[in-house]
Structure formats: structure tokens, C-alpha cells
Design a protein around this motif. Structure first.
Motif, PDB file in Angstrom:
ATOM      1  N   TYR A 150       3.149  36.321  -2.639  1.00 55.71           N
ATOM      2  CA  TYR A 150       4.089  35.178  -1.980  1.00 55.71           C
ATOM      3  C   TYR A 150       5.393  35.912  -1.650  1.00 55.71           C
ATOM      4  CZ  TYR A 150       5.869  31.270   0.272  1.00 55.71           C
ATOM      5  OH  TYR A 150       6.502  30.353   1.195  1.00 55.71           O
ATOM      6  N   ARG A 151       5.932  36.339  -0.623  1.00 54.53           N
ATOM      7  CA  ARG A 151       7.269  36.711  -0.182  1.00 54.53           C
ATOM      8  C   ARG A 151       7.898  36.007   0.761  1.00 54.53           C
ATOM      9  NH1 ARG A 151       7.848  42.350   2.933  1.00 54.53           N
ATOM     10  NH2 ARG A 151       7.213  43.257   0.807  1.00 54.53           N
ATOM     11  N   GLU A 152       8.859  35.315   0.613  1.00 52.71           N
ATOM     12  CA  GLU A 152       9.628  34.639   1.611  1.00 52.71           C
ATOM     13  C   GLU A 152      10.619  35.220   2.439  1.00 52.71           C
ATOM     14  OE1 GLU A 152      10.981  30.910   3.654  1.00 52.71           O
ATOM     15  OE2 GLU A 152       9.301  31.267   2.083  1.00 52.71           O
ATOM     16  N   THR A 153      10.563  34.989   3.702  1.00 47.22           N
ATOM     17  CA  THR A 153      11.566  35.357   4.573  1.00 47.22           C
ATOM     18  C   THR A 153      12.945  35.298   4.199  1.00 47.22           C
ATOM     19  OG1 THR A 153      10.087  35.167   6.253  1.00 47.22           O
ATOM     20  CG2 THR A 153      12.203  35.492   7.024  1.00 47.22           C
ATOM     21  N   LEU A 253      16.276  39.293  -6.037  1.00 45.36           N
ATOM     22  CA  LEU A 253      15.034  39.005  -5.714  1.00 45.36           C
ATOM     23  C   LEU A 253      14.268  37.868  -6.824  1.00 45.36           C
ATOM     24  CD1 LEU A 253      13.139  42.345  -4.842  1.00 45.36           C
ATOM     25  CD2 LEU A 253      14.739  40.864  -3.403  1.00 45.36           C
ATOM     26  N   GLY A 254      14.473  38.235  -8.109  1.00 39.95           N
ATOM     27  CA  GLY A 254      14.143  36.839  -8.816  1.00 39.95           C
ATOM     28  C   GLY A 254      14.676  35.601  -8.580  1.00 39.95           C
ATOM     29  N   ARG A 255      15.702  35.343  -8.111  1.00 40.06           N
ATOM     30  CA  ARG A 255      16.364  34.277  -7.816  1.00 40.06           C
ATOM     31  C   ARG A 255      16.170  33.465  -6.795  1.00 40.06           C
ATOM     32  NH1 ARG A 255      20.939  37.207  -9.975  1.00 40.06           N
ATOM     33  NH2 ARG A 255      21.773  37.402  -7.923  1.00 40.06           N
ATOM     34  N   VAL A 256      16.431  34.477  -5.551  1.00 43.77           N
ATOM     35  CA  VAL A 256      15.970  34.122  -4.040  1.00 43.77           C
ATOM     36  C   VAL A 256      14.338  33.873  -4.102  1.00 43.77           C
ATOM     37  CG1 VAL A 256      17.850  35.131  -3.249  1.00 43.77           C
ATOM     38  CG2 VAL A 256      15.909  36.260  -3.196  1.00 43.77           C
ATOM     39  N   PHE A 257      13.595  34.494  -4.690  1.00 40.38           N
ATOM     40  CA  PHE A 257      12.071  34.391  -4.340  1.00 40.38           C
ATOM     41  C   PHE A 257      11.568  33.368  -5.531  1.00 40.38           C
ATOM     42  CE2 PHE A 257      12.018  38.652  -2.087  1.00 40.38           C
ATOM     43  CZ  PHE A 257      12.346  37.960  -0.949  1.00 40.38           C
ATOM     44  N   ALA A 258      12.209  32.450  -6.007  1.00 40.58           N
ATOM     45  CA  ALA A 258      11.586  31.655  -6.691  1.00 40.58           C
ATOM     46  C   ALA A 258      10.377  30.945  -6.216  1.00 40.58           C
ATOM     47  CB  ALA A 258      12.760  30.586  -7.358  1.00 40.58           C
ATOM     48  N   LEU A 281      10.614  19.035   5.439  1.00 34.06           N
ATOM     49  CA  LEU A 281      10.691  20.017   4.365  1.00 34.06           C
ATOM     50  C   LEU A 281       9.299  20.814   4.942  1.00 34.06           C
ATOM     51  CD1 LEU A 281      11.752  18.766   0.995  1.00 34.06           C
ATOM     52  CD2 LEU A 281      12.849  20.413   2.480  1.00 34.06           C
ATOM     53  N   VAL A 282       9.469  22.096   4.881  1.00 34.93           N
ATOM     54  CA  VAL A 282       8.151  23.181   5.009  1.00 34.93           C
ATOM     55  C   VAL A 282       7.743  23.689   3.669  1.00 34.93           C
ATOM     56  CG1 VAL A 282       7.552  25.194   5.918  1.00 34.93           C
ATOM     57  CG2 VAL A 282       8.796  23.969   7.112  1.00 34.93           C
ATOM     58  N   ASN A 283       8.869  23.815   2.660  1.00 34.85           N
ATOM     59  CA  ASN A 283       8.812  24.504   1.421  1.00 34.85           C
ATOM     60  C   ASN A 283      10.055  23.949   0.757  1.00 34.85           C
ATOM     61  OD1 ASN A 283      10.451  26.755   1.758  1.00 34.85           O
ATOM     62  ND2 ASN A 283       8.572  27.845   2.938  1.00 34.85           N
ATOM     63  N   ILE A 284       9.576  24.198  -0.726  1.00 33.73           N
ATOM     64  CA  ILE A 284      10.738  23.844  -1.611  1.00 33.73           C
ATOM     65  C   ILE A 284      10.745  24.740  -2.832  1.00 33.73           C
ATOM     66  CG2 ILE A 284       9.393  22.006  -2.742  1.00 33.73           C
ATOM     67  CD1 ILE A 284      13.251  21.846  -2.137  1.00 33.73           C
ATOM     68  N   SER A 285      11.887  25.218  -3.564  1.00 33.07           N
ATOM     69  CA  SER A 285      11.844  25.740  -4.815  1.00 33.07           C
ATOM     70  C   SER A 285      13.270  25.277  -5.572  1.00 33.07           C
ATOM     71  CB  SER A 285      11.832  27.306  -4.738  1.00 33.07           C
ATOM     72  OG  SER A 285      13.209  27.425  -4.321  1.00 33.07           O
ATOM     73  N   THR A 286      13.253  25.725  -6.730  1.00 28.15           N
ATOM     74  CA  THR A 286      14.482  25.368  -7.525  1.00 28.15           C
ATOM     75  C   THR A 286      15.723  25.965  -6.820  1.00 28.15           C
ATOM     76  OG1 THR A 286      14.071  26.874  -9.107  1.00 28.15           O
ATOM     77  CG2 THR A 286      13.289  24.631  -9.592  1.00 28.15           C
ATOM     78  N   GLU A 287      15.604  26.955  -6.057  1.00 27.32           N
ATOM     79  CA  GLU A 287      16.565  27.829  -5.622  1.00 27.32           C
ATOM     80  C   GLU A 287      17.022  27.438  -4.365  1.00 27.32           C
ATOM     81  OE1 GLU A 287      18.721  29.594  -7.394  1.00 27.32           O
ATOM     82  OE2 GLU A 287      17.497  29.193  -9.224  1.00 27.32           O
ATOM     83  N   GLY A 288      16.056  27.218  -3.373  1.00 23.50           N
ATOM     84  CA  GLY A 288      15.966  27.019  -1.845  1.00 23.50           C
ATOM     85  C   GLY A 288      14.972  26.138  -1.242  1.00 23.50           C
TER      86      GLY A 288
END
Length: 363
Positions: A150-153, A253-258, A281-288
Motif C-alpha cells: 500500500y502506498r498513499e499518495t 515515510l513510516g509516519r506518513v504511510f501509517a 471519509l475515504v480512508n483513515i490512519s492514526t496519522e492522517g
């Protein structure tokens, strides 16, 4: 640089051709086995149900790989499991002293074991090359394809120059990973595949301080969008003396791609307080998070968001890191948010954690 045929990686083309040929191989091998070379209409009566299943899977997998669909890779895994299970069953069957026959002839144990070993090696090689290619920028999450991981834009501001410094440009990354990035290029850039390039990226460290990361790279792919602008796939080449920069980049990257999970909760947002606009919401993580909305906020704006959940509202604040009013790169019209603070952090973390274990999502 990977070979391409019609702008497809060569391993993808070869694997697609292999799977496309499975129905035909089944047909002619069955005809030869039962000596039906002059009675083609009788061949279908001799083909076994498992052969029909694998033939259909082969055609669908071939289409999925060429069309760059996720199901192409997933069906390949199912195909491998079915074939491997069948080989294990045959080995277990003969190990119990049983006999197996095909076309009236007994299959020798050595042939069954050899076939299982050969099948495992071939499927393993296919798995290796598919993983290698679909993890490359060619199969990224932009609307042209897919990736294994998985790679988030994520937009990272950058400045690029060619090796002689005669050409340069600025922009924001589209996709980025530890090994490369997908970046937009200005008109008349005069770059081509295989050209070296220098990137200077600006990103935040753990203290939210802005730092610069310089990295050399090679252009491994050039694509043109519908609006005529060009995109470049860059493969990074961190030098041994850049160990600290690379480690900082990986931590970033570890932070923004949680890990992000697909959700479909309604949200309210606003510059001063939530309620100015609504979205989903489309997607969610603890960072964004990413919000589908007709109201799109500009990059760098600090906004308040209220997520509506069954267990109560979750108010939070964040910085807009990606503004997407044109619904580009496979995402709906909306904006991406980097979470800065959450009113009830424990409630928020538990809710995100629960999304991880949902079997069915709304999207």
C-alpha cells in the motif's frame, strides 16, 4: 533499466502470455494423451473439471495483468494455491500406497514428485517477478494500475535538476516510497528514460521541523496524462555517505504511510470550527485521513474536523497536505489531512484500531 514491450514490463507480458496459453495447452495435451489428434470434438469430453477451472482462471489472470487490475494478482495466488494443493494431494495419496491413473496408465511416484517440484519452482519464479514489477512505480496506486504494497499518495515539495544543471523544475511528489517517487514534470523538460536526475525534497522530521533531503535518481518511466502533462517515475540512488539522510527519509515515510483503512463515515469540517462543510471519509490512519468533499481546502490550511461514528463524534485538527479539486490520481475530489491533535485520543485510536479488523468495508 527494465525492458518494456508496448510500455509493459517484460515479465508482466511473459506471465500474461503463459496464463493465456493454459487453455490451449490443456486442450492439445489432452488430445495427445488420449490420441485424439483426429477427433478434436472428443477432446472436451476428456478434459477434467480441474483443467477447466485452471483454464478459466488462466484467461482471467492474463486479462487482469494486462489491464493492471488487482484481481489479476489475487487470482494468480488462488491459482497457485489450487495447483499446489492438488500436487500435495497426489503426493499424499501415493504415500499411502494408493495408485493414480491417467488415460489408463499408472502415474509413477517419481513423476508426481518431479511435477510437484517443477510446479513449485515455476510458480515461485512467477510470484517473484510479479511482486518485483507490481512494486515498481509502473504499478502504482494512480489510476493506471496497482501495487503489492500500500502506498498513499503524498505530496512532498521538491526541486529537481538534471545532472549538468541546465534544466530544473519544482513541484510536489505524487507517490513516494523508500526506493522511488512519481513526480510531475513541466512542459519542455527534454528528459527521457534512463536520464539521471537530482532531487531536493523538503519534509518534516519527528519534531515537525522542515529539513531537506538530497538524493540522486534515474528516470525509469515517463507517462503522459490526459491533459498533456508528463509524469516521471524516479528510482532513488542513496549514496553510502547519505546513511543518515536515508534513515531520516525512511522514518518520515513510516509516519506518513501509517496503515490506512477504508471507511465511509460522514465528517464535518471548517477553518474555525467543524460545520462549515461536509464530506465523507475515504480512508483513515492514526496519522492522517482523506475526505471526499465538494469543498476542497488549500494546502497548508489548518482545519477542524468532526468524524461522526456510532460510538460518538471524534473532533480533531489537522493540516491539509494534499488538495485535490480535480479528483486526480485515482482519488475522489477532496483533500488529505495530516492529523495534528485529537480531542479524545484514546477514543480515536480505538476506533481506528477497530477499522483494521472489519471484513467488509463500505468501499
Amino acid at each position: 533499466m527494465a525492458l518494456h514491450l508496448f510500455r509493459y514490463p517484460l515479465p508482466i507480458v511473459l506471465v500474461a502470455v503463459i496464463f493465456f496459453s493454459i487453455p490451449f495447452l490443456n486442450f492439445f495435451m489432452t488430445a495427445a494423451l488420449y490420441d485424439l489428434n483426429q477427433r478434436w470434438d472428443h477432446v472436451f469430453e476428456r478434459i477434467q473439471p480441474l483443467q477447466y477451472l485452471l483454464s478459466v482462471l488462466g484467461l482471467v489472470i492474463s486479462y487482469g495483468l494486462i489491464a493492471k487490475k488487482k484481481f489479476g494478482y489475487y487470482l494468480f495466488l488462488i491459482f497457485s494455491i489450487v495447483l499446489a494443493s492438488y500436487n500435495l494431494w497426489m503426493i499424499a495419496w501415493i504415500s499411502l500406497g494408493k495408485k493414480l491413473f491417467m488415460a489408463g496408465m499408472r502415474i509413477q511416484a517419481s513423476d508426481i514428485v518431479w511435477n510437484a517440484v517443477l510446479t513449485t519452482i515455476i510458480l515461485g519464479l512467477i510470484f517473484y517477478f510479479l511482486r518485483k514489477e507490481i512494486s515498481a512505480p509502473y504499478f502504482s496506486l494512480v489510476n493506471r494500475g496497482w501495487r503489492a504494497g500500500y502506498r498513499e499518495t503524498h505530496p512532498i515539495p521538491f526541486h529537481w535538476t538534471n545532472m549538468d544543471g541546465e534544466r530544473e523544475g519544482d513541484g510536489f511528489t505524487i507517490n513516494v516510497s523508500g526506493s522511488g517517487a512519481l513526480i510531475p514534470l513541466p512542459a519542455h523538460h527534454f528528459l527521457k528514460e534512463g536520464d539521471p536526475i537530482n532531487l531536493l525534497m523538503k519534509l518534516e522530521n519527528e519534531k515537525r521541523e522542515l529539513i531537506s533531503i538530497s538524493v540522486k535518481g534515474t528516470i525509469i518511466r515517463l507517462d503522459r496524462e490526459e491533459n498533456g502533462s508528463d509524469l516521471a517515475g524516479i528510482m532513488f540512488e542513496f549514496l553510502p555517505v547519505q546513511k543518515e539522510e536515508k534513515e531520516e527519509f525512511v522514518r518520515f515515510l513510516g509516519r506518513v504511510f501509517a496503515p490506512r483503512y477504508p471507511v465511509q463515515n460522514s465528517v464535518e469540517a471548517g477553518r474555525k470550527e467543524a460545520g462549515e462543510s461536509s464530506g465523507e471519509l475515504v480512508n483513515i490512519s492514526t496519522e492522517g485521513l482523506y475526505v471526499r468533499s465538494e469543498t476542497v481546502y488549500e494546502m497548508g490550511e489548518v482545519i477542524s474536523v468532526r468524524i461522526n461514528t456510532r460510538s460518538g463524534n471524534i473532533p480533531l485538527k489537522g493540516i491539509v497536505r494534499w488538495s485535490n479539486p480535480q479528483a486526480k490520481y485515482g482519488k475522489p475530489k477532496g483533500y488529505g489531512l495530516q492529523i495534528e491533535s485529537v480531542e479524545n485520543l484514546n477514543h480515536f485510536r480505538i476506533w481506528v484500531w477497530k477499522q483494521r479488523f472489519k471484513i467488509f468495508h463500505g468501499r
